[in-house]
Design an enzyme around this catalytic site. Structure first.
Site, PDB file in Angstrom:
ATOM      1  N   GLU A 109       0.860  -1.177   0.000  1.00 57.03           N
ATOM      2  CA  GLU A 109       0.000   0.000   0.000  1.00 57.03           C
ATOM      3  C   GLU A 109       0.899   1.230   0.000  1.00 57.03           C
ATOM      4  O   GLU A 109       1.847   1.314   0.770  1.00 57.03           O
ATOM      5  CB  GLU A 109      -0.916  -0.036   1.231  1.00 57.03           C
ATOM      6  CG  GLU A 109      -1.739   1.211   1.478  1.00 57.03           C
ATOM      7  CD  GLU A 109      -2.624   1.613   0.295  1.00 57.03           C
ATOM      8  OE1 GLU A 109      -3.363   0.757  -0.243  1.00 57.03           O
ATOM      9  OE2 GLU A 109      -2.558   2.796  -0.110  1.00 57.03           O
TER      10      GLU A 109
ATOM     11  N   ASN B 150       5.575   1.401  -3.347  1.00 60.67           N
ATOM     12  CA  ASN B 150       5.075   1.811  -4.650  1.00 60.67           C
ATOM     13  C   ASN B 150       5.276   0.626  -5.588  1.00 60.67           C
ATOM     14  O   ASN B 150       6.360   0.391  -6.093  1.00 60.67           O
ATOM     15  CB  ASN B 150       5.862   3.031  -5.122  1.00 60.67           C
ATOM     16  CG  ASN B 150       5.434   3.513  -6.494  1.00 60.67           C
ATOM     17  OD1 ASN B 150       4.763   2.799  -7.229  1.00 60.67           O
ATOM     18  ND2 ASN B 150       5.827   4.724  -6.834  1.00 60.67           N
TER      19      ASN B 150
ATOM     20  N   ASP C 125      -7.278   2.166  -8.268  1.00 57.93           N
ATOM     21  CA  ASP C 125      -7.591   3.547  -8.620  1.00 57.93           C
ATOM     22  C   ASP C 125      -7.932   3.613 -10.105  1.00 57.93           C
ATOM     23  O   ASP C 125      -7.109   3.244 -10.939  1.00 57.93           O
ATOM     24  CB  ASP C 125      -6.351   4.403  -8.306  1.00 57.93           C
ATOM     25  CG  ASP C 125      -6.650   5.888  -8.362  1.00 57.93           C
ATOM     26  OD1 ASP C 125      -7.621   6.262  -9.054  1.00 57.93           O
ATOM     27  OD2 ASP C 125      -5.922   6.655  -7.710  1.00 57.93           O
TER      28      ASP C 125
END
Lengths: 534, 248
Positions: free
Chosen positions: B85, B120, B143
């Site tokens: 995350e 990331n 997303d």
């Protein structure tokens, strides 16, 4: 008078191809005679050259037939070396960071700052239909290139293995990736271990299974690139650092912009960048529509970075950026050497390529920053210098300073080859010098990597960095949020210290497994429904 | 009922989301102050999985508040599962949550097999997972990055798929789910077009005994529940890692 430095020298059999600012000059490498140059072009040709701005990248094919170049306008230009005829040009999706031909000279590979490698056929396929942007396309592809692979990071360097079955790519986020070629979607392995950006990679001709890499780390690494294992390291920082004369400017804290798409180019102002991009696209469209270049639009300024103060005065950092790595073996192969340069360093560095001891690094000081160097097939090393650089920052031409000098190995050390017996050296330092205006010189931005490659991650740039609140007790008031977190954490710590639900309570836990922990529902908004349904 | 033992303690153990709220998006391209290992070899897995140290076999990319992790933990008690995350606060929440679950007396499992890293994944996936080390990779309600200009920030793209294929062993499964039809079509088309993945239907997965995983993919996450509450539609697309040979 200010002149353009020679930013790149390429040798192809009897020819020397010299890149000087926006211009290409081709010389006979033995006689030093200037065969052809773009500097004497007139009219629309001249306008197009100047509009493209300084040539950033150039590559020549094995047979010496073609040259590709690109500048800040993202146009990939293919030149026929004979007569320096512009054969075709195409728009690249992103600003390129590397160019190469395949061995057969039929394919051009380009790497870009978005992290992608595209391949293009030498010949421009006639585009019959306007390529519409498909809604599911993930990459801009204005010239129909074939996407070979991509990193989610600025690509700094790439090369093909000698058998062209693998492509080796390096990025700003410390990765070296080994992929199949041309099936770049299959990643064979990674060479991982760099802690800072990788900016130069090299496979020696005499040791094709080994890869030498360098960047911001204080050492070069030598890998067995097929397995991704590092074999040995060569410490270089101690030897290079004293010669890094050009300093990177201290970063001015820039307001962190969420959603920025500059993808690592820390010196680009985003707003400008986006506008510039659009403008570039529009320009490209008009260009292709009219079938000619108008030359009325100035060079796209968006990607021009904050100029680096070329002075050694306060408020600047010494940054190591390995720029280029090459290797040489003597004819009999009994002596093998690495040669490398660093951005903003005034010396060229060399060491023995040896599997045994840690080699000693030798430096040959030119007292002017080395821009680039080229190892010719005869073992001579041609070094381009920023002769106009001075510590005081004034860009005045020092009449005694050569822009190109030549060295070669003598034993383990580099020695200078006097210019007299080499007509090419004389030519490069005299009749090949092209006048440049101060803005043109500024636009060259030779030392951009010093500020663009190191990470821009000081905490003031990053709104997500709130680690500080995890270390209370520094006198600051804690917010309600922080207090709330601490309360739970303390409770957990207390259970851990008194009677942890570890191995000993396994049976007890087993017993309870059918029962649901109420507290989870209180907290997680019923996230754990599934657990109960087992 | 479970309050008969140490009621005060158990109530205060689990972290509360309201203490970890954070904006929903993070720019994957900027240089965050991230700490990451320089290679998978550099990771001390005992920190993450103290009961049975070793590299994870499942990875949840963009694990959010950890719903899938906690759902899979009791289903696969022998399988190490790592969530990634990018948002600091959210990853800290999951970390605190797992720490609390591990000491919660009434928990249905020991939760020793799940962990989280703030990472990331678009940039540093190969820093965490060695070649062919994973058998399942989850992308749940990623997303959507609606704007075309932002599409390159989507977690599924032809170039990133190469990294997922590298981390997955042949036969391994990629699970994707979203409530955004456009994103579903995007993910599906890119995975379909990628030579190292082949589509696998939900029925086939269930026939192979992966029904509980599929159920967790549908229902275990915060997003999944939200979509359910709003009576929205969920789009599942799963793919199997296959091998190809060299072009000749």
């Amino acid at each position: 008078m200010s002149v353009f430095p020679h930013t790149q020298l390429l040798f192809e059999s009897t020819l020397a191809i010299v890149i000087s600012g926006p211009h290409i000059q081709i010389l006979d490498s033995r006689t030093g005679d200037l065969i052809i140059t773009t500097a004497d072009r007139q009219g629309a040709d001249k306008d197009a050259l100047l509009k493209s701005g300084p040539i950033r990248l150039a590559a020549v094919d094995k047979e010496g037939k073609h040259l590709v170049t690109s500048g800040d306008d993202k146009l990939l230009k293919l030149w026929q070396i004979d007569g320096l005829k512009l054969l075709n040009e195409r728009e690249l999706p992103k600003k390129p960071t590397g160019l190469a031909f395949t061995r057969d000279g039929q394919t051009i590979l380009s790497a870009d700052k978005f992290g992608d490698i595209f391949s293009y056929d030498l010949h421009l396929a006639p585009q019959t239909v306007e390529q519409k942007k498909a809604s599911l396309a993930s990459h801009d592809n204005p010239s129909g290139g074939k996407l070979i692979l991509g990193h989610a990071s600025f690509l700094t360097a790439f090369l093909l293995s000698s058998d062209e079955k693998f492509i080796i790519t390096a990025d700003r986020d410390e990765h070296i990736r080994i992929s199949w070629y041309p099936q770049g979607y299959t990643i064979e392995t990674y060479c991982l271990g760099h802690k800072k950006f990788v900016s130069a990679i090299h496979v020696p001709d005499f040791s094709l299974t080994e890869l030498v890499s360098g960047g911001g780390d204080p050492m070069l690494k030598i890998w067995d690139w097929m397995t991704g294992k590092v074999k040995r390291e060569i410490p270089v920082l101690h030897a290079v650092e004293p010669f890094i004369q050009v300093k990177a400017p201290k970063r001015t804290p820039r307001r962190f912009e969420e959603g920025g798409e500059d993808n690592g180019d820390v010196t680009t102002t985003k707003k400008k960048g986006r506008k510039g991009r659009n403008r570039a696209k529009q320009q490209a469209k008009t260009d292709s529509a009219e079938g000619s270049t108008s030359g009325s639009t100035p060079v796209e300024p968006s990607e021009v970075a904050v100029p680096l103060e070329a002075s050694g005065s306060g408020g600047s950092d010494t940054i190591l950026v390995i720029q280029r790595i090459a290797s040489l073996a003597s004819d009999m192969g009994e002596s093998r050497h690495l040669v490398f340069s660093a951005v903003g360093a005034t010396a060229l560095f060399s060491c023995a390529y040896s599997e045994d001891a840690v080699p000693k690094i030798h430096a040959f000081d030119f007292s002017k920053p080395v821009i680039d160097f080229t190892v010719a097939s005869d073992g001579l090393i041609w070094v381009s210098l920023d002769a106009q650089w001075s510590e005081t920052g004034s860009n005045s031409m020092d009449s005694t300073s050569a822009v190109v000098r030549v060295v070669r190995f003598s034993g383990d050390k580099l020695v200078e080859v006097p210019g007299d017996p080499l007509p090419l050296v004389l030519s490069l330092n005299s009749k090949c010098l092209l006048p440049a205006t101060p803005p043109e010189l500024k636009a060259l931005d030779l030392y951009l990597p010093l500020s663009a490659l190191p990470k821009n991650n000081e905490s003031e740039h990053d709104p997500m960095d709130r680690e500080a609140l995890e270390n209370p007790g520094d006198g600051k008031e804690l917010s309600m949020k922080e207090l709330g977190r601490l309360k739970s954490k303390k409770a957990v710590a207390k259970v851990q210290s008194t009677g942890p639900a570890g191995e000993g309570e396994e049976e007890e836990l087993e017993e309870r497994r059918t029962k649901r922990a109420k507290s989870e529902h209180d907290d997680a908004g019923g996230e754990d429904v599934l657990m109960g349904g087992l | 009922m479970s309050k008969r033992k140490r009621p005060e303690k158990t109530e205060g153990l689990l972290p509360q989301k309201k203490h970890y709220r954070q904006r929903a998006h993070a720019n994957p391209f900027s240089d965050h102050t991230l700490e990451y290992p320089d290679s998978p070899d550099a990771i001390d897995w005992a920190v993450h999985f103290p009961a049975s140290p070793g590299p994870p076999e499942f990875a949840d990319v963009g694990c959010g508040f950890g719903g899938l992790l906690t759902a899979l933990a009791p289903l696969f008690p022998e399988t190490r599962i790592l969530g990634l995350e990018i948002r600091v606060q959210v990853s800290q929440y999951v970390q605190d949550r797992i720490a609390a679950l591990r000491v919660t007396p009434d928990a249905p499992t020991h939760y020793q097999n799940i962990s989280i890293v703030r990472a990331n994944a678009m940039k540093f996936l190969p820093n965490y997972f060695a070649k062919h080390s994973l058998s399942a990779l989850f992308f749940l309600f990623p997303d959507p990055h609606f704007k075309q200009r932002k599409h390159k920030a989507r977690i599924i793209s032809p170039t990133l798929l190469a990294e997922y294929a590298y981390a997955l062993r042949p036969g391994g499964i990629v699970y994707t789910i979203t409530d955004v039809q456009n994103l579903h079509e995007w993910m599906k088309s890119h995975l379909d077009a990628f030579p190292l993945f082949e589509s696998i239907s939900e029925e086939q997965l269930r026939a192979e005994g992966k029904g509980p995983v599929v159920d967790a993919v549908y229902t275990s996450t915060e997003e999944g529940k939200k979509v359910e509450r709003n009576k929205g539609e969920k789009w599942l697309a799963c793919f199997r890692r296959i091998e190809v040979s060299r072009e000749t």
